[in-house]
Design an enzyme around this catalytic site. Sequence first.
Site, mmCIF file in Angstrom:
data_model
loop_
_atom_site.group_PDB
_atom_site.id
_atom_site.type_symbol
_atom_site.label_atom_id
_atom_site.label_comp_id
_atom_site.label_asym_id
_atom_site.label_seq_id
_atom_site.Cartn_x
_atom_site.Cartn_y
_atom_site.Cartn_z
ATOM 1 N N CYS A 150 0.796 -1.233 0.000
ATOM 2 C CA CYS A 150 0.000 0.000 0.000
ATOM 3 C C CYS A 150 0.825 1.278 0.000
ATOM 4 C CB CYS A 150 -0.913 0.008 1.216
ATOM 5 S SG CYS A 150 -2.058 -1.360 1.225
HETATM 6 N N1 LIG Z 1 -2.566 -6.377 1.996
HETATM 7 C C1 LIG Z 1 -2.979 -5.347 2.690
HETATM 8 O O1 LIG Z 1 -2.628 -5.193 3.836
HETATM 9 C C2 LIG Z 1 -3.945 -4.325 2.099
HETATM 10 C C3 LIG Z 1 -4.482 -3.357 2.956
HETATM 11 C C4 LIG Z 1 -5.388 -2.438 2.458
HETATM 12 C C5 LIG Z 1 -5.721 -2.477 1.104
HETATM 13 N N2 LIG Z 1 -5.165 -3.408 0.280
HETATM 14 C C6 LIG Z 1 -5.603 -3.417 -1.118
HETATM 15 O O2 LIG Z 1 -6.425 -4.548 -1.334
HETATM 16 C C7 LIG Z 1 -6.246 -5.054 -2.659
HETATM 17 C C8 LIG Z 1 -5.880 -6.522 -2.615
HETATM 18 O O3 LIG Z 1 -4.625 -6.649 -1.954
HETATM 19 P P1 LIG Z 1 -4.107 -8.026 -1.389
HETATM 20 O O4 LIG Z 1 -2.996 -7.672 -0.474
HETATM 21 O O5 LIG Z 1 -5.207 -8.863 -0.872
HETATM 22 O O6 LIG Z 1 -3.538 -8.702 -2.738
HETATM 23 P P2 LIG Z 1 -3.085 -10.232 -2.915
HETATM 24 O O7 LIG Z 1 -2.114 -10.236 -4.050
HETATM 25 O O8 LIG Z 1 -2.681 -10.823 -1.610
HETATM 26 O O9 LIG Z 1 -4.410 -10.980 -3.344
HETATM 27 C C9 LIG Z 1 -5.070 -10.740 -4.534
HETATM 28 C C10 LIG Z 1 -5.706 -12.036 -4.995
HETATM 29 O O10 LIG Z 1 -6.453 -11.743 -6.165
HETATM 30 C C11 LIG Z 1 -6.312 -12.831 -7.059
HETATM 31 N N3 LIG Z 1 -6.686 -12.378 -8.392
HETATM 32 C C12 LIG Z 1 -6.003 -11.595 -9.245
HETATM 33 N N4 LIG Z 1 -6.714 -11.385 -10.363
HETATM 34 C C13 LIG Z 1 -7.887 -12.043 -10.209
HETATM 35 C C14 LIG Z 1 -9.043 -12.205 -10.998
HETATM 36 N N5 LIG Z 1 -9.142 -11.650 -12.207
HETATM 37 N N6 LIG Z 1 -10.046 -12.951 -10.512
HETATM 38 C C15 LIG Z 1 -9.953 -13.535 -9.291
HETATM 39 N N7 LIG Z 1 -8.891 -13.412 -8.491
HETATM 40 C C16 LIG Z 1 -7.873 -12.680 -8.948
HETATM 41 C C17 LIG Z 1 -4.854 -13.241 -6.909
HETATM 42 O O11 LIG Z 1 -4.631 -14.554 -7.361
HETATM 43 C C18 LIG Z 1 -4.695 -13.121 -5.388
HETATM 44 O O12 LIG Z 1 -5.022 -14.314 -4.720
HETATM 45 C C19 LIG Z 1 -5.196 -4.147 -3.302
HETATM 46 O O13 LIG Z 1 -5.826 -3.130 -4.011
HETATM 47 C C20 LIG Z 1 -4.483 -3.556 -2.117
HETATM 48 O O14 LIG Z 1 -3.903 -2.307 -2.417
HETATM 49 C C21 LIG Z 1 -4.295 -4.340 0.754
#
Ligand SMILES: NC(=O)c1ccc[n+]([C@@H]2O[C@H](COP(=O)([O-])OP(=O)(O)OC[C@H]3O[C@@H](n4cnc5c(N)ncnc54)[C@H](O)[C@@H]3O)[C@@H](O)[C@H]2O)c1
Length: 448
Positions: free
Chosen positions: A286
């Site tokens: 982030c």
């Molecule tokens: N990790 C954090 O602490 C956090 C905190 C706040 C916000 N965010 C935001 O949340 C969002 C997700 O982050 P995350 O950390 O969970 O990412 P991540 O990479 O851990 O997980 C994303 C998942 O989405 C899947 N994916 C990708 N394309 C896809 C599709 N077309 N259909 C289905 N699944 C699909 C991937 O395989 C993966 O399992 C981002 O925008 C991030 O900025 C993350």
Amino acid sequence: MTAKATISLTELKKKVESRQARIGIVGMGYVGLPLALLFSEERFAVTGFDIEERKVSTLNAGGSYIVRILPAAIQKAKKSGFHATTNYADIAKMDAIIICVPTPLNEYHEPDLSYVTGTVESIAPHLHEGQLVILESTTYPGTTEEIVVPLIENGNHHNLKVARTLDDLGVHVAFSPEREDPGNETVARHDIPKVVGGCGPAASELAAAFYGTIFRRVVPVSSPSAAEMTKLLENIYRCVNIALVNELKQLCMRMGIDIHEVIDAAKTKPFGFQAFYPGPGLGGHCIPIDPFYLSWKAKQFDFRTRFIELAGEVNINMPYFVIDQLADGLNRNRKSINGSKILVLGLAYKRDIDDLRESPSLTIIELLRDKGAEVSYNDPFFPKVGHGRHYALNMTNTPLENLGQYDAVMIVTDHTSYDYRAIVEQSQLVIDTRNATKGIESPKIVHC
Ligand SMILES: NC(=O)c1ccc[n+]([C@@H]2O[C@H](COP(=O)([O-])OP(=O)(O)OC[C@H]3O[C@@H](n4cnc5c(N)ncnc54)[C@H](O)[C@@H]3O)[C@@H](O)[C@H]2O)c1
């Protein structure tokens, strides 16, 4: 209000309140999977969608691929109906769909919305009237209205429209930012207020009712753009303040002042000050990334976000700064980085988590290798590290023993499992980028 619309909205709200609503969460990653478990704990039947077969089969077998989520939690959720799938046709069976897919930057440091657009294109053909679609991925203001809504309306063959007024039939669309703080056990997820902004009053009302089942407080805002901007403000605030203490740390070092002593004193002020801490650089999915979503969007409005750019410049420079400190420390021992054996302690971007994304340790290791150092690492969360976005390390975890063999040990991530006193005692030189050795007096320590 038409009778059908009233029934549709009321029925859906009733379904949510009675836990009959079926929830689909797209993206079973660090955000989506814990969210699926939260709804599952509230007795909702949750379906997790992901494109990675490996994740889907692990979850369906009752396993976990995220260290802080125990298999027992997945197994418990499975008993409440949780399962995972790669089959987007099942989207049609859901009442609410939450999208939690990555939003990284591309090689030109611009927003890469391909995961969001790919997801919406995949789900759009299966959507129908009365469903609620919520985007949780962090993104620039305007994404929900300018990207998600047209993709839904154009990608559906049933002339489906996004509902704008309480009278409209259609699909309800909202944005709600994720506010998870990985590794922070002090605030329960239920106690983190949930901001929501809908594409119309019905979407806002539904999204608020929906999140109200698990979050103690829902904070409605007037539009998806306001909700998108809220998340960016929060992260930019962190980014700018971390850059500020990183800059002041460098000044304090020149002036012979301990920045940590200063922060500890300043934070006794009961108003108008929040403590941020210096470190070896920004990490995580982030804080190093999200501000650039806004600076990119700002250009469309002829606006330069100077705070964001300056903070980025200071923070990006931190790995180079700590390597300079290592060079000075080695120099004291009549050594150079070239040819030295360096142990990097901690790879994760922050303490006690198993997340490597954008971690400064990756840059530090690459820079050290470029300078001719023989680099090893120890991190209990990563038995090995191959290659990923922007790095190709191909290293395996080194046991935390015989520390005297290294010319320097560099603490990059201050995991709580480390015995820092023992590490200092056994090492020739310790470069402490996290104030992990606070209270330990030794000429071997370089604080930076
Ligand atoms: N990790 C954090 O602490 C956090 C905190 C706040 C916000 N965010 C935001 O949340 C969002 C997700 O982050 P995350 O950390 O969970 O990412 P991540 O990479 O851990 O997980 C994303 C998942 O989405 C899947 N994916 C990708 N394309 C896809 C599709 N077309 N259909 C289905 N699944 C699909 C991937 O395989 C993966 O399992 C981002 O925008 C991030 O900025 C993350």
